[in-house]
Scaffold this active site. Structure first.
Site, PDB file in Angstrom:
ATOM      1  N   THR A 132       0.862  -1.194   0.000  1.00 47.07           N
ATOM      2  CA  THR A 132       0.000   0.000   0.000  1.00 47.07           C
ATOM      3  C   THR A 132       0.891   1.234   0.000  1.00 47.07           C
ATOM      4  O   THR A 132       1.934   1.254   0.665  1.00 47.07           O
ATOM      5  CB  THR A 132      -0.953   0.091   1.207  1.00 47.07           C
ATOM      6  OG1 THR A 132      -1.520   1.408   1.255  1.00 47.07           O
ATOM      7  CG2 THR A 132      -0.286  -0.142   2.546  1.00 47.07           C
ATOM      8  N   ASP A 134       0.026   3.771   1.394  1.00 45.33           N
ATOM      9  CA  ASP A 134      -0.242   4.457   2.675  1.00 45.33           C
ATOM     10  C   ASP A 134       0.737   4.061   3.787  1.00 45.33           C
ATOM     11  O   ASP A 134       0.830   4.757   4.795  1.00 45.33           O
ATOM     12  CB  ASP A 134      -1.666   4.140   3.157  1.00 45.33           C
ATOM     13  CG  ASP A 134      -2.729   4.738   2.261  1.00 45.33           C
ATOM     14  OD1 ASP A 134      -2.362   5.529   1.374  1.00 45.33           O
ATOM     15  OD2 ASP A 134      -3.914   4.410   2.440  1.00 45.33           O
ATOM     16  N   MET A 176      -2.315  11.427  -0.634  1.00 45.31           N
ATOM     17  CA  MET A 176      -3.195  10.326  -0.206  1.00 45.31           C
ATOM     18  C   MET A 176      -2.900   9.869   1.231  1.00 45.31           C
ATOM     19  O   MET A 176      -1.787  10.056   1.724  1.00 45.31           O
ATOM     20  CB  MET A 176      -3.097   9.144  -1.163  1.00 45.31           C
ATOM     21  CG  MET A 176      -4.012   9.282  -2.369  1.00 45.31           C
ATOM     22  SD  MET A 176      -4.041   7.768  -3.351  1.00 45.31           S
ATOM     23  CE  MET A 176      -5.403   8.123  -4.468  1.00 45.31           C
ATOM     24  N   HIS A 178      -5.875   8.199   4.268  1.00 42.46           N
ATOM     25  CA  HIS A 178      -7.117   8.538   4.975  1.00 42.46           C
ATOM     26  C   HIS A 178      -6.959   8.599   6.477  1.00 42.46           C
ATOM     27  O   HIS A 178      -7.323   9.575   7.112  1.00 42.46           O
ATOM     28  CB  HIS A 178      -8.209   7.530   4.619  1.00 42.46           C
ATOM     29  CG  HIS A 178      -9.092   8.035   3.528  1.00 42.46           C
ATOM     30  ND1 HIS A 178      -9.733   9.248   3.623  1.00 42.46           N
ATOM     31  CD2 HIS A 178      -9.414   7.528   2.323  1.00 42.46           C
ATOM     32  CE1 HIS A 178     -10.419   9.460   2.519  1.00 42.46           C
ATOM     33  NE2 HIS A 178     -10.236   8.436   1.706  1.00 42.46           N
TER      34      HIS A 178
HETATM   35  O1  F6P Z   1      -4.762   2.159  -1.616  1.00 43.15           O
HETATM   36  C1  F6P Z   1      -4.729   3.193  -0.692  1.00 43.15           C
HETATM   37  C2  F6P Z   1      -5.331   4.437  -1.294  1.00 43.15           C
HETATM   38  O2  F6P Z   1      -4.544   4.912  -2.349  1.00 43.15           O
HETATM   39  C3  F6P Z   1      -5.564   5.527  -0.276  1.00 43.15           C
HETATM   40  O3  F6P Z   1      -4.439   6.327  -0.041  1.00 43.15           O
HETATM   41  C4  F6P Z   1      -6.691   6.292  -0.889  1.00 43.15           C
HETATM   42  O4  F6P Z   1      -7.400   6.965   0.093  1.00 43.15           O
HETATM   43  C5  F6P Z   1      -7.519   5.214  -1.525  1.00 43.15           C
HETATM   44  O5  F6P Z   1      -6.625   4.161  -1.799  1.00 43.15           O
HETATM   45  C6  F6P Z   1      -8.223   5.637  -2.787  1.00 43.15           C
HETATM   46  O6  F6P Z   1      -8.992   4.562  -3.217  1.00 43.15           O
HETATM   47  P1  F6P Z   1      -9.637   4.419  -4.669  1.00 43.15           P
HETATM   48  O7  F6P Z   1      -8.528   4.185  -5.648  1.00 43.15           O
HETATM   49  O8  F6P Z   1     -10.515   3.230  -4.541  1.00 43.15           O
HETATM   50  O9  F6P Z   1     -10.328   5.706  -4.938  1.00 43.15           O
END
Ligand code: F6P
Length: 372
Positions: A132, A134, A176, A178
């Site tokens: 990830t 994150d 990014m 959350h």
């Molecule tokens: O995979 C993690 C992430 O990139 C987070 O940082 C972000 O909030 C989320 O995925 C976004 O998700 P999606 O691509 O489903 O909009």
């Protein structure tokens, strides 16, 4: 009989997934194992959509971003089918057995580890690898995808500096993350942001504005504010904490549902937070402000050398674990080594930024504002 390995990638994609698939696949094939890649995460396993991976598929993918298998955020026990949410765990287990799999390797983040653990509890052999951008997976030093995203965000901040400087503006850059602020923190420190706002340290906008004004008084007429998408004001954090604590204690279903709805409404109110912050800072400081949202740019493109190394070594270590019959684990990074960590020690936890993390302390020493 040859060992049969299933692989899938689930959750948001990130650079390094193909390097991990290659690391697992090539090592497994060299040990005479057969590798099946399921398409689009748990959904592909449920729908029995797969590809047999041989050295042909596994060559030339090391430097490619994304995942050759495709991904989705589908959960085995909550699969959306014809507008309804259905528990498809049994179908997934049947498909696992029909392929005579010895193990299912799931490459994903915290959500994927949780889903894999549920399958493990149903008797399937699973192993997860931490990916990830994150960097918030509990139990591993680091996850692949993070380093590449960090480079992208730092480069963006470097580029934003010259335009902020030329126009004497504030530039708020949304990064990014959350619930965890590793990416915004790392990029903010490495990119020399003047304020860094992360979910773990709720901010007061007046404190952020004052830090920008104090720079102006010192002749610095521009400021870069690196903000994680999930950063929240002190007020918001307090409301959310209160609701979450009430929900933790509440036993009655109707009251629990009401609290869940209230929490959802609060999250909806949070949408557009970074734009509101940028506009508010303009009012409070009298300086022009612009917002840049880095978004999915941070997840795209070729993986960094560090992510390729990490994904490769976790991939090969995963095959060691398969050969030793160690299942129900995540292959975690521990310094230059790796360690199988039982999934029950990983799931339902997040690796958050501690307030005394060295990156935070260094930034504070340099006068960076965290808005607290
Ligand atoms: O995979 C993690 C992430 O990139 C987070 O940082 C972000 O909030 C989320 O995925 C976004 O998700 P999606 O691509 O489903 O909009």
């Amino acid at each position: 009989m040859e060992k049969q390995i299933g692989i899938l990638t689930a959750g948001g994609d990130c650079p390094g997934l193909n390097a991990a698939i290659r690391g697992i696949g090539k090592t497994a094939v060299s040990h005479g194992m057969q590798v099946i890649g399921f398409k689009d995460g748990f959904r592909g396993l449920m729908e029995n959509r797969y590809v047999r991976l041989d050295n042909g598929h596994l060559s030339g993918i090391l430097a490619q971003g994304g995942t050759l298998l495709g991904t989705s955020r589908d959960k085995p026990h909550k699969m959306l089918l014809g507008g309804n949410t259905v528990d498809m765990t049994n179908v997934i287990a049947e498909n696992y057995h029909s392929h005579h799999l010895d193990v299912l390797v799931c490459l994903g983040g915290g959500g994927t580890a949780k889903n894999a653990y549920k399958l493990h509890q149903k008797g399937l052999n699973v192993i997860t690898l931490p990916k990830t951008i994150d960097n918030d997976i509990f139990g591993t030093d680091v996850s692949f995808g993070f380093d590449t995203a960090l480079h992208i965000a730092v480069e963006a901040i470097d580029r934003l500096h010259s335009t902020a400087h030329s126009h004497h503006r504030i530039i708020v850059v949304e990064i990014m993350g959350h619930r965890a602020g590793w990416l915004a923190l790392g990029a903010g420190v490495a990119g020399g942001a003047d304020a860094i706002l992360i979910p773990e340290i709720p901010y007061d906008i007046n404190v952020v504005a004052e830090s920008i004004l104090s720079r102006s008084r010192r002749g610095k007429r521009f400021s870069i504010v690196a903000i994680a998408e999930g950063a929240v004001s002190k007020e918001f954090a307090e409301k959310r904490n209160t609701l979450e604590n009430e929900l933790d204690k509440e036993k009655e279903k109707a009251k629990r549902n009401r609290l869940k709805r209230e929490l959802k409404d609060l999250e909806v109110q949070h949408a557009g937070n970074t734009l509101k912050l940028s506009q508010e800072l303009e009012k409070l400081t009298g300086l022009e402000s612009r917002l840049t949202i880095l978004g999915h740019l941070q997840r795209g493109g070729t993986p960094s050398a560090a992510d390729r190394l990490l994904a490769t070594r976790l991939g090969t270590a995963c095959v060691d674990s398969i050969r030793e019959g160690i299942f129900g684990v995540m292959i975690a990074a521990r310094g230059d080594h790796s360690k199988p960590v039982p999934l029950d020690k990983v799931v339902n936890k997040l690796k958050l930024v501690p307030s005394d993390h060295p990156w935070v302390l260094s930034a504070r020493d340099l006068g960076t504002s965290f808005g607290d």
